[in-house]
Design a protein around this motif. Sequence first.
Motif, PDB file in Angstrom:
ATOM      1  N   UNK A  39       7.678   2.335  14.460  1.00  0.00           N
ATOM      2  CA  UNK A  39       7.345   1.696  13.232  1.00  0.00           C
ATOM      3  C   UNK A  39       8.766   1.640  12.363  1.00  0.00           C
ATOM      4  N   UNK A  40       9.571   2.903  12.341  1.00  0.00           N
ATOM      5  CA  UNK A  40      10.601   2.961  11.353  1.00  0.00           C
ATOM      6  C   UNK A  40      11.905   2.338  11.986  1.00  0.00           C
ATOM      7  N   UNK A  41      11.848   1.968  13.458  1.00  0.00           N
ATOM      8  CA  UNK A  41      12.874   1.378  14.168  1.00  0.00           C
ATOM      9  C   UNK A  41      12.470   0.417  14.963  1.00  0.00           C
ATOM     10  N   UNK A  42      12.215  -0.695  14.532  1.00  0.00           N
ATOM     11  CA  UNK A  42      11.737  -1.703  15.169  1.00  0.00           C
ATOM     12  C   UNK A  42      12.629  -2.627  16.316  1.00  0.00           C
ATOM     13  N   UNK A  43      13.858  -2.138  16.271  1.00  0.00           N
ATOM     14  CA  UNK A  43      14.851  -2.761  17.130  1.00  0.00           C
ATOM     15  C   UNK A  43      14.784  -1.873  18.337  1.00  0.00           C
TER      16      UNK A  43
ATOM     17  N   UNK B 170      19.847   1.493  26.605  1.00  0.00           N
ATOM     18  CA  UNK B 170      18.949   2.635  25.981  1.00  0.00           C
ATOM     19  C   UNK B 170      20.001   3.052  24.942  1.00  0.00           C
ATOM     20  N   UNK B 171      19.355   3.614  24.061  1.00  0.00           N
ATOM     21  CA  UNK B 171      19.948   4.305  22.946  1.00  0.00           C
ATOM     22  C   UNK B 171      19.470   5.952  22.699  1.00  0.00           C
ATOM     23  N   UNK B 172      20.408   6.675  22.299  1.00  0.00           N
ATOM     24  CA  UNK B 172      20.422   8.047  21.991  1.00  0.00           C
ATOM     25  C   UNK B 172      19.958   8.019  20.492  1.00  0.00           C
ATOM     26  N   UNK B 173      18.780   8.366  20.311  1.00  0.00           N
ATOM     27  CA  UNK B 173      18.114   8.271  18.741  1.00  0.00           C
ATOM     28  C   UNK B 173      18.601   9.370  17.791  1.00  0.00           C
TER      29      UNK B 173
END
Length: 125
Positions: free
Chosen positions: A75-79, A105-108
């Motif tokens: 919800x807070x990071x739609x990408x 992939x991404x390290x949040x």
Amino acid sequence: MSKLILFLISGSIFSITHPIDIFLKKQKNDSYQIEIFAKSGFAIQKDAPNKIKFSSKDKINFSNSELKLSGKTYLDKPEYLEKVDPISVKISGKGKIELVSKIFYCDLNKSICYPATIKQEEEIK
């Protein structure tokens, strides 16, 4: 000296293990599902060119030899994909198949993204 530093940096980036798990699960007859999970603290980029390709040297047929990812976003990071939808594929025949995946992939926690090429073999019985 600068070439050595660049080599050490690139070597350490490419030698990390990826926090992505891919499972091929048999449903019934020739129906299978591919499930993809990112470990806690990581997510898959939604609009990146994420792909999964099948290949086999044995006499195996696939309903699709190249698949794309979709799923629920944060919800807070739609990408970023919070959960990847299982992908249905029909596989007929017996033998070994190779899944070659290109997943971004991404390290949040660090807000850094990486490309991962994940190769694995599966036995179709």
